[in-house]
Design an enzyme around this catalytic site. Structure first.
Site, PDB file in Angstrom:
ATOM      1  N   ASP A 154    -105.437  15.172  47.532  1.00 41.61           N
ATOM      2  CA  ASP A 154    -105.559  15.952  46.299  1.00 41.61           C
ATOM      3  C   ASP A 154    -105.131  17.383  46.581  1.00 41.61           C
ATOM      4  O   ASP A 154    -105.561  17.973  47.572  1.00 41.61           O
ATOM      5  CB  ASP A 154    -107.019  15.917  45.821  1.00 41.61           C
ATOM      6  CG  ASP A 154    -107.167  16.408  44.397  1.00 41.61           C
ATOM      7  OD1 ASP A 154    -106.503  17.396  44.023  1.00 41.61           O
ATOM      8  OD2 ASP A 154    -107.959  15.788  43.659  1.00 41.61           O
ATOM      9  N   THR A 224     -91.773  24.619  32.271  1.00 40.42           N
ATOM     10  CA  THR A 224     -91.249  23.874  31.126  1.00 40.42           C
ATOM     11  C   THR A 224     -90.662  24.832  30.103  1.00 40.42           C
ATOM     12  O   THR A 224     -91.142  25.956  29.939  1.00 40.42           O
ATOM     13  CB  THR A 224     -92.354  23.023  30.460  1.00 40.42           C
ATOM     14  OG1 THR A 224     -92.059  22.878  29.059  1.00 40.42           O
ATOM     15  CG2 THR A 224     -93.715  23.688  30.563  1.00 40.42           C
ATOM     16  N   SER A 268     -98.930  24.321  23.812  1.00 35.12           N
ATOM     17  CA  SER A 268    -100.153  23.520  23.983  1.00 35.12           C
ATOM     18  C   SER A 268    -100.854  24.081  25.206  1.00 35.12           C
ATOM     19  O   SER A 268    -100.267  24.879  25.945  1.00 35.12           O
ATOM     20  CB  SER A 268     -99.827  22.035  24.228  1.00 35.12           C
ATOM     21  OG  SER A 268     -99.348  21.860  25.563  1.00 35.12           O
ATOM     22  N   TYR A 270    -101.445  22.550  27.889  1.00 28.91           N
ATOM     23  CA  TYR A 270    -100.640  22.156  29.040  1.00 28.91           C
ATOM     24  C   TYR A 270     -99.555  23.214  29.281  1.00 28.91           C
ATOM     25  O   TYR A 270     -99.358  23.677  30.406  1.00 28.91           O
ATOM     26  CB  TYR A 270    -100.000  20.779  28.801  1.00 28.91           C
ATOM     27  CG  TYR A 270     -98.723  20.578  29.570  1.00 28.91           C
ATOM     28  CD1 TYR A 270     -98.731  20.502  30.952  1.00 28.91           C
ATOM     29  CD2 TYR A 270     -97.493  20.499  28.905  1.00 28.91           C
ATOM     30  CE1 TYR A 270     -97.552  20.341  31.659  1.00 28.91           C
ATOM     31  CE2 TYR A 270     -96.318  20.342  29.610  1.00 28.91           C
ATOM     32  CZ  TYR A 270     -96.345  20.272  30.984  1.00 28.91           C
ATOM     33  OH  TYR A 270     -95.181  20.127  31.677  1.00 28.91           O
ATOM     34  N   HIS A 271     -98.881  23.602  28.226  1.00 23.54           N
ATOM     35  CA  HIS A 271     -97.835  24.616  28.386  1.00 23.54           C
ATOM     36  C   HIS A 271     -98.436  25.967  28.776  1.00 23.54           C
ATOM     37  O   HIS A 271     -97.836  26.724  29.534  1.00 23.54           O
ATOM     38  CB  HIS A 271     -97.011  24.729  27.104  1.00 23.54           C
ATOM     39  CG  HIS A 271     -96.218  23.487  26.773  1.00 23.54           C
ATOM     40  ND1 HIS A 271     -96.740  22.475  26.008  1.00 23.54           N
ATOM     41  CD2 HIS A 271     -94.980  23.082  27.139  1.00 23.54           C
ATOM     42  CE1 HIS A 271     -95.824  21.500  25.899  1.00 23.54           C
ATOM     43  NE2 HIS A 271     -94.756  21.850  26.578  1.00 23.54           N
ATOM     44  N   LYS A 274     -98.768  26.121  32.375  1.00 18.19           N
ATOM     45  CA  LYS A 274     -97.486  26.390  33.044  1.00 18.19           C
ATOM     46  C   LYS A 274     -97.185  27.890  33.022  1.00 18.19           C
ATOM     47  O   LYS A 274     -96.681  28.441  34.009  1.00 18.19           O
ATOM     48  CB  LYS A 274     -96.364  25.611  32.353  1.00 18.19           C
ATOM     49  CG  LYS A 274     -96.447  24.108  32.530  1.00 18.19           C
ATOM     50  CD  LYS A 274     -96.172  23.708  33.977  1.00 18.19           C
ATOM     51  CE  LYS A 274     -95.975  22.219  34.130  1.00 18.19           C
ATOM     52  NZ  LYS A 274     -95.627  21.841  35.510  1.00 18.19           N
ATOM     53  N   GLN A 297     -88.031  23.433  32.600  1.00 15.75           N
ATOM     54  CA  GLN A 297     -87.361  22.169  32.425  1.00 15.75           C
ATOM     55  C   GLN A 297     -87.420  21.716  30.979  1.00 15.75           C
ATOM     56  O   GLN A 297     -88.456  21.808  30.337  1.00 15.75           O
ATOM     57  CB  GLN A 297     -88.068  21.171  33.323  1.00 15.75           C
ATOM     58  CG  GLN A 297     -87.509  19.787  33.257  1.00 15.75           C
ATOM     59  CD  GLN A 297     -88.186  18.942  34.299  1.00 15.75           C
ATOM     60  OE1 GLN A 297     -87.691  18.782  35.390  1.00 15.75           O
ATOM     61  NE2 GLN A 297     -89.345  18.426  33.977  1.00 15.75           N
ATOM     62  N   VAL A 327     -90.480  11.985  24.235  1.00 15.81           N
ATOM     63  CA  VAL A 327     -89.971  11.461  22.974  1.00 15.81           C
ATOM     64  C   VAL A 327     -88.845  10.432  23.127  1.00 15.81           C
ATOM     65  O   VAL A 327     -88.873   9.382  22.484  1.00 15.81           O
ATOM     66  CB  VAL A 327     -89.589  12.620  22.019  1.00 15.81           C
ATOM     67  CG1 VAL A 327     -88.544  13.526  22.627  1.00 15.81           C
ATOM     68  CG2 VAL A 327     -89.146  12.094  20.678  1.00 15.81           C
ATOM     69  N   ASN A 329     -87.951   8.478  25.670  1.00 14.91           N
ATOM     70  CA  ASN A 329     -88.442   7.235  26.274  1.00 14.91           C
ATOM     71  C   ASN A 329     -89.278   6.440  25.266  1.00 14.91           C
ATOM     72  O   ASN A 329     -89.192   5.213  25.194  1.00 14.91           O
ATOM     73  CB  ASN A 329     -89.291   7.544  27.520  1.00 14.91           C
ATOM     74  CG  ASN A 329     -88.474   8.250  28.607  1.00 14.91           C
ATOM     75  OD1 ASN A 329     -87.246   8.348  28.507  1.00 14.91           O
ATOM     76  ND2 ASN A 329     -89.147   8.752  29.634  1.00 14.91           N
ATOM     77  N   ARG A 330     -90.089   7.169  24.491  1.00 13.96           N
ATOM     78  CA  ARG A 330     -90.944   6.473  23.516  1.00 13.96           C
ATOM     79  C   ARG A 330     -90.102   5.869  22.393  1.00 13.96           C
ATOM     80  O   ARG A 330     -90.350   4.746  21.962  1.00 13.96           O
ATOM     81  CB  ARG A 330     -91.989   7.439  22.950  1.00 13.96           C
ATOM     82  CG  ARG A 330     -93.074   6.714  22.171  1.00 13.96           C
ATOM     83  CD  ARG A 330     -94.206   7.628  21.743  1.00 13.96           C
ATOM     84  NE  ARG A 330     -93.776   8.653  20.815  1.00 13.96           N
ATOM     85  CZ  ARG A 330     -93.727   9.953  21.074  1.00 13.96           C
ATOM     86  NH1 ARG A 330     -94.095  10.396  22.244  1.00 13.96           N
ATOM     87  NH2 ARG A 330     -93.318  10.807  20.157  1.00 13.96           N
ATOM     88  N   THR A 342     -91.265   7.231  15.497  1.00 14.78           N
ATOM     89  CA  THR A 342     -92.164   8.167  14.811  1.00 14.78           C
ATOM     90  C   THR A 342     -91.797   9.617  15.104  1.00 14.78           C
ATOM     91  O   THR A 342     -91.971  10.108  16.219  1.00 14.78           O
ATOM     92  CB  THR A 342     -93.628   7.928  15.239  1.00 14.78           C
ATOM     93  OG1 THR A 342     -93.654   7.644  16.630  1.00 14.78           O
ATOM     94  CG2 THR A 342     -94.226   6.769  14.483  1.00 14.78           C
ATOM     95  N   TYR A 344     -92.537  13.552  14.364  1.00 14.44           N
ATOM     96  CA  TYR A 344     -93.673  14.392  13.943  1.00 14.44           C
ATOM     97  C   TYR A 344     -93.164  15.504  13.025  1.00 14.44           C
ATOM     98  O   TYR A 344     -92.398  16.367  13.446  1.00 14.44           O
ATOM     99  CB  TYR A 344     -94.346  15.045  15.147  1.00 14.44           C
ATOM    100  CG  TYR A 344     -94.852  14.101  16.214  1.00 14.44           C
ATOM    101  CD1 TYR A 344     -94.887  12.713  16.025  1.00 14.44           C
ATOM    102  CD2 TYR A 344     -95.318  14.610  17.429  1.00 14.44           C
ATOM    103  CE1 TYR A 344     -95.357  11.870  17.024  1.00 14.44           C
ATOM    104  CE2 TYR A 344     -95.793  13.766  18.427  1.00 14.44           C
ATOM    105  CZ  TYR A 344     -95.799  12.395  18.220  1.00 14.44           C
ATOM    106  OH  TYR A 344     -96.268  11.567  19.216  1.00 14.44           O
ATOM    107  N   ARG A 415     -99.145  18.289  15.750  1.00 12.98           N
ATOM    108  CA  ARG A 415     -99.089  19.510  16.548  1.00 12.98           C
ATOM    109  C   ARG A 415     -99.075  20.746  15.655  1.00 12.98           C
ATOM    110  O   ARG A 415     -98.800  20.657  14.461  1.00 12.98           O
ATOM    111  CB  ARG A 415     -97.813  19.520  17.393  1.00 12.98           C
ATOM    112  CG  ARG A 415     -97.705  18.275  18.255  1.00 12.98           C
ATOM    113  CD  ARG A 415     -96.578  18.361  19.245  1.00 12.98           C
ATOM    114  NE  ARG A 415     -96.687  17.241  20.182  1.00 12.98           N
ATOM    115  CZ  ARG A 415     -96.129  17.205  21.383  1.00 12.98           C
ATOM    116  NH1 ARG A 415     -95.410  18.228  21.811  1.00 12.98           N
ATOM    117  NH2 ARG A 415     -96.296  16.166  22.176  1.00 12.98           N
TER     118      ARG A 415
END
Lengths: 498, 498
Positions: A154, A224, A268, A270-271, A274, A297, A327, A329-330, A342, A344, A415
């Site tokens: 870890d 990102t 977000s 998460y961002h 970063k 990225q 997106v 890949n989904r 889908t 958004y 979002r």
């Protein structure tokens, strides 16, 4: 070999991690410019790999003329360069390990296997089956003839991490060991805090480990494009720092903004993590003369690389659920099982994208051309800027080549983001300074993904997590189903339709 | 009462935490400007305190005309306003609690008592004796006739924190519960990580608690002027965000930078934690329509306020050691025991300063004039910009009034910072928008501190920690004594000399 591929031929020992400063040169300062000036002509170094040279001026030998740097397709690379990949089990970590090992690097890695656990907790799974790390390492040896050193560890276990850094003496460190999901970070307070804790505290600890045990290693930090947000003024999204000719005008006066970090507006938590990591790395380079490239990225998609293609047991994970998938890949997965793609909100959100293969080339080129001591630089790692609607349209079109009849759906945006905005991304450095040239296109990559995801096992794996593809996590924290606003079938050129 | 003191008379229920939105107004957007426009004339609210009014337009009633807002010396204040102070046991938390309670607020607070422990761990102590929180609260009741609700609680214990927020329903929340030391954050990896974890993860958790249990409360977040660094170009240090008339010029084109966060360049990992917190708060306001003032505070000094003066048992802590003291407080203590005042490096570093008393007035005025829903704003809380050398000079001069013969010393700079730099701080908002007017001067405050620190108990407490006043923590992580570069005795006007 073309000039482009030898982009770093003229770099000197001044950037080389094998070089050790001799004598006490106090070249600390608070601005890179001041530092470069102070450093002129005062430096004497010794090479850890070639001690027989004795003391010398580090700017006097280029990579091209050093026997330790070897020509590769990605420029000169330090022979048997020791690269430590943090988060080696991830979507990016594993293909990078294979690529670098194949290029002759000594590759070391850690992972706490958290991604597997979190995807599993979500009731989702990689649509491409992946092996355990133990079997992956064996498969790499068998099919690519490379040795990879992996330790389950870890990032937050600093004692073990520091001991490993000390043991390995990495010349480059790639920090991929972060929790990478925007919706996960917005789902609840524990997930938000875990994201910040792992990503921000984890990276800070790492910086101390590098300072104390591998201060000459370059740090490739994964950021990102979402750190920037999408300013409504349409000002350019510079590569992290204002360029030298960016000027601030205020009340009739002018100042250069050159070298200052550009404003950030992360989309977000998460961002946010970063951005927070960006500041830790930026300052560590200033305080301690560490050196880092911070990689902003674009959204990565695809599952292909030359090394991954060598054998199915080498595959990297490919997630498609709301939390862990991205997106493109989904969308491909949705098309494969006949679920509407889908979108958004308006679908006019513009973002930067890059294929897995191109991203791996970029990172490799960054490793091959290390920053100078104390240098912090940022690259925008993006090849295409597209709207979500465009992406849906293209995925539907390519799906038709595979006999798929795909619908597109606009749903309420879970979002908080601008849905109509300019997006002027500057992404010159990787091309101009690092010799990056894209080797894959959006359409080809999507085509490759359809081929992979239409295999029976992949289809079964998509179907098994169908309920996890439609978003449920609202940025507002509210609970409740998102309304479908509109559904349509994109026009697909007749010749391509099944 | 002067106009200045009623600075917030014309604010409306639109900013009032007692107001509740009725009907579903989806006023989320990504820019404040867009939001304000969207909100025009569409809002209907109900008052939690005066439900008899029924539904109304929140911009139709001003604080001056609302029976719930009462005139005070700091502008109109919501009658019995519920204010939650996180970190109430600290240098700032306690005097703020007393001031607000005295003004009629219902004051609630938490603290995990960490500051006492960390100062103790360092072998240092407050030079002014302080009571336990239990005794402080009793003393406040006895000498100021106020009730303060205090709970010993860790910010990171989210279950307890959220339950307390739910119970109290605060209308304003002051976030002082952060580890506030730059050298502590640079001392080693554990201390750096603890600082980031407490400050950044702690604040993020808090934001979720506010969202879920007190979404209309204003959040007063304590930042620091050290978030900005000291850009060598001399560009103005704006108040957190670029003003509307700041323009970016690049390659012949122009864009407004208005409303974007200005670049940050924090000067230690403690300051990094403040920048990181800034981003969490900024985004929470955007995602969730929370409202916050982020206070970029200059270095605070002094130990005086009207309420603290009411009785010795009400004193706030005053630290003077390398880690927990700040420069002015430390200099006075050094002068008192005849130790040279230690300047780091050139002494030409310019910083913003403010007295404890003025800082408390500022925070009170911010509480009295809450932001609008979704508003994130930043104030630079500074009254004077001085060089460290100037401060030493003045402290020596005032020391002479007390019969002290003070030397000044320049020592090697343990920090990584520019020692010669411009420093153009803009600090207009508190004055212009919040009615702040300074009530204390540097010289008077220093004089007051000499009076306090020359008491025998204080002298003994300084002497007991003499070895902790001289810096040992180097930003570089190196260990070893810092060299003295120069020692001199400032010219002190003869009439003032003892």
């Amino acid at each position: 070999m073309s000039e482009t591929n030898c982009h770093n031929a003229n770099q000197t020992c001044w950037s080389c991690p094998a070089v050790e400063f001799k004598g006490h040169v106090d070249f600390r300062a608070c601005g890179q410019a001041a530092f470069r000036k102070a450093a002129q002509g005062q430096l004497v170094v010794e090479c850890k790999r070639r001690p027989e040279i004795g003391y010398f001026d580090p700017t006097s030998i280029t990579f091209e003329h050093c026997t330790e740097w070897k020509k590769t397709d990605n420029g000169y690379l330090l022979d048997g360069m020791r690269v430590l990949i943090l988060g080696m089990d991830g979507y990016l970590g594993w293909p990078l390990a294979l690529k670098l090992a194949k290029l002759g690097c000594k590759v070391y890695g850690i992972d706490n296997m958290l991604r597997r656990k979190l995807v599993d907790d979500r009731g989702a799974q990689s649509v491409i089956p992946i092996e355990t790390m133990e079997d992956r390492v064996k498969a790499a040896n068998e099919h690519l003839d490379v040795e990879i050193d992996f330790r389950e560890m870890d990032l937050m276990d600093r004692d073990s991490l520091f001991a490993y850094i000390k043991e390995v003496q990495p010349e480059s460190i790639v920090q991929f060991a972060e929790i990478p999901s925007a919706p996960y970070s917005m789902a609840d307070v524990d997930k938000a805090c875990d994201t910040i804790q792992n990503n921000v505290v984890g990276t800070l600890g790492l910086l101390f480990g590098v300072r104390d045990h591998a201060p000459d290693a370059s740090i490739i930090k994964l950021g990102t494009m979402g750190e920037y947000g999408s300013p409504l003024t349409g000002r350019p999204l510079f590569e992290g720092l204002f360029p030298g000719d960016a000027v601030l005008q205020y009340k009739g006066e002018e100042w250069s903004l050159g070298g200052e970090l550009t404003p950030r507006d992360p989309v977000s938590f998460y961002h946010v993590s970063k951005v927070q990591g960006t500041f830790s790395v930026y300052e560590a380079c200033k305080y301690w003369w560490l050196r880092s490239y911070d990689v902003m990225q674009g959204v990565i998609y695809g599952n292909q690389s030359d090394e991954l293609a060598a054998h199915p047991s080498l595959s990297t994970r490919l997630d498609i659920d709301e939390w862990w998938g991205t997106v493109v890949n989904r969308f491909v997965a949705q098309a494969v099982i006949g679920m509407p793609l889908t979108i958004y909100g308006s679908g006019n959100q513009l973002r930067g994208y890059i294929t897995l293969k191109d991203a791996m080339q970029c990172i490799t080129r960054l490793i091959a051309a290390p920053p100078e001591p104390g240098q912090y630089d940022v690259v925008n790692q993006v090849t295409d800027v597209m709207s979500v609607k465009q992406i849906a349209q293209t995925v539907a079109k390519i799906g038709a080549e595979f006999g798929l009849d795909t619908e597109v759906q606009r749903i309420e945006n879970p979002r908080v983001e601008a849905e109509e905005h300019p997006y002027e991304v500057i992404h010159d450095k990787l091309k101009d300074n690092f010799g990056f040239a894209s080797e894959s296109t959006f359409e080809d990559e999507v085509r490759g993904m359809f081929q992979a995801l239409m295999q029976p096992e992949a289809v079964a794996r998509i179907n098994a997590q169908e309920s996890k593809l439609f978003p449920t996590t609202k940025w507002s924290g509210e609970v409740g189903e998102l309304k479908v606003l509109e559904t349509w079938k994109p026009d697909v050129p007749a010749k391509e339709a099944a």
